[in-house]
Design a protein around this motif. Structure first.
Motif, mmCIF file in Angstrom:
data_model
loop_
_atom_site.group_PDB
_atom_site.id
_atom_site.type_symbol
_atom_site.label_atom_id
_atom_site.label_comp_id
_atom_site.label_asym_id
_atom_site.label_seq_id
_atom_site.Cartn_x
_atom_site.Cartn_y
_atom_site.Cartn_z
ATOM 1 N N ILE A 1 15.016 -1.372 -3.184
ATOM 2 C CA ILE A 1 14.354 -2.000 -2.052
ATOM 3 C C ILE A 1 14.356 -1.017 -0.891
ATOM 4 C CG2 ILE A 1 14.404 -3.918 -0.401
ATOM 5 C CD1 ILE A 1 13.820 -4.829 -3.243
ATOM 6 N N ASP A 2 13.187 -0.766 -0.316
ATOM 7 C CA ASP A 2 13.093 0.150 0.805
ATOM 8 C C ASP A 2 13.842 -0.427 2.006
ATOM 9 O OD1 ASP A 2 12.363 2.280 2.368
ATOM 10 O OD2 ASP A 2 10.300 1.609 2.692
ATOM 11 N N THR B 1 12.084 -2.433 5.255
ATOM 12 C CA THR B 1 10.715 -2.243 5.733
ATOM 13 C C THR B 1 9.826 -3.404 5.278
ATOM 14 O OG1 THR B 1 10.062 -1.046 3.744
ATOM 15 C CG2 THR B 1 11.016 0.262 5.542
ATOM 16 N N GLU B 2 8.606 -3.422 5.780
ATOM 17 C CA GLU B 2 7.660 -4.453 5.330
ATOM 18 C C GLU B 2 7.452 -4.365 3.824
ATOM 19 O OE1 GLU B 2 3.095 -6.027 6.213
ATOM 20 O OE2 GLU B 2 3.950 -4.383 7.392
ATOM 21 N N ALA B 3 7.386 -3.132 3.317
ATOM 22 C CA ALA B 3 7.244 -2.961 1.872
ATOM 23 C C ALA B 3 8.473 -3.497 1.143
ATOM 24 C CB ALA B 3 7.044 -1.482 1.535
ATOM 25 N N GLY B 4 9.647 -3.309 1.733
ATOM 26 C CA GLY B 4 10.859 -3.826 1.126
ATOM 27 C C GLY B 4 10.860 -5.338 1.061
ATOM 28 N N TRP B 5 10.463 -5.998 2.149
ATOM 29 C CA TRP B 5 10.386 -7.462 2.133
ATOM 30 C C TRP B 5 9.342 -7.948 1.138
ATOM 31 C CZ3 TRP B 5 14.141 -10.317 3.462
ATOM 32 C CH2 TRP B 5 14.984 -9.979 4.527
ATOM 33 N N ASN B 6 8.236 -7.234 1.037
ATOM 34 C CA ASN B 6 7.227 -7.628 0.048
ATOM 35 C C ASN B 6 7.774 -7.499 -1.363
ATOM 36 O OD1 ASN B 6 5.266 -8.305 1.919
ATOM 37 N ND2 ASN B 6 4.370 -6.251 1.949
ATOM 38 N N ARG B 7 8.569 -6.475 -1.590
ATOM 39 C CA ARG B 7 9.198 -6.309 -2.910
ATOM 40 C C ARG B 7 10.156 -7.465 -3.194
ATOM 41 N NH1 ARG B 7 10.496 -5.752 -7.746
ATOM 42 N NH2 ARG B 7 12.048 -4.247 -8.444
ATOM 43 N N ARG C 1 9.983 -10.489 -1.909
ATOM 44 C CA ARG C 1 9.158 -11.683 -2.152
ATOM 45 C C ARG C 1 8.633 -11.678 -3.591
ATOM 46 N NH1 ARG C 1 7.174 -10.092 3.047
ATOM 47 N NH2 ARG C 1 7.684 -11.634 4.685
#
Length: 234
Positions: A7-8, A42-48, A50
């Motif tokens: 996770i970023d 990061t936003e990318a981490g939260w998307n991952r 989710r």
């Protein structure tokens, strides 16, 4: 095999799935995830997260440590797992045990309401994966992880390897978060007390009588939810 979780913004995150149990199949993935502080995700981490199915975050830190970093579409719960009971913590802060597994059994025995609060949040969380964390994802998170693993019969070897992963991740945690996670101090304290990280965790894991504890401190429905990881373990 335990499931890696990249996770970023996290360096000490892992799924508790894929761990060998003394009976039945390995623990299921996507149910319970452990991590350190979430402020750098990061936003990318939260998307991952989710996409991975995380729907609830449980913050185990003290009120003074908490930060607002969880997106509004993910449920956020706060449980002070440490507590502020000075009669318990004073000696353990002085001798350094607070940064080792050596306080776990005393904590669940002397301060059972603290663990009960965390387990209750897990039992009644919304459908989906649950991520629980503290600051380093090491001590408070380690205590809760040990209890959850013991509750479903994860073997001592597998639970120990999960705990030791935080030592393996320490360098990456320091790079990401820009601070030390006191590995040398932890090792010094354990050595002074006659332990290595592995021997300390193994000794504690053997002593955790989780079946008796669950029966004594949780209602029947909550205890069942923990023993079955919310119905995902037979």
């Amino acid at each position: 095999m335990q499931t890696p979780l990249e996770i970023d913004g996290l360096a000490n995150a892992r799924d508790l799935g894929g761990l060998e149990r003394s009976h039945g199949p390995s623990t299921p993935a996507g149910v319970l995830i452990r991590a350190e502080v979430l402020d750098r995700i990061t936003e990318a981490g939260w998307n991952r997260l989710r996409a991975y199915g995380v729907r609830t975050v449980i913050d185990l830190r003290r009120p003074s440590e908490r930060t607002d970093s969880v997106p509004s579409d993910i449920a956020s719960r706060h449980i002070d797992l440490d507590g502020d009971e000075r009669h318990f913590w004073q000696s353990r802060e002085q001798d350094g045990q607070w940064g080792t597994p050596l306080y776990y059994v005393d904590h669940v025995t002397e301060l059972p309401h603290r663990l009960a609060g965390a387990l209750d949040e897990i039992a009644r969380a919304r459908t989906g994966g649950i991520l629980f964390h503290c600051g380093a994802g090491w001590d408070r998170t380690g205590l809760l992880a040990a209890v959850l693993l013991k509750a479903v019969g994860v073997t001592e070897d597998a639970a120990t390897q999960d705990y030791l992963s935080s030592f393996a991740n320490a360098e990456g945690m320091t790079r990401l978060h820009g601070r030390s996670f006191d590995v040398d101090e932890r090792l010094t304290v354990l050595g002074r007390l006659g332990h290595t990280p592995e021997s300390a965790f193994r000794a504690v894991y053997r002593r955790l009588d989780i079946d008796a504890w669950l029966a004594a401190h949780l209602d029947a429905d909550t205890a069942t939810a923990i023993r079955t990881w919310r119905g995902s373990v037979g």
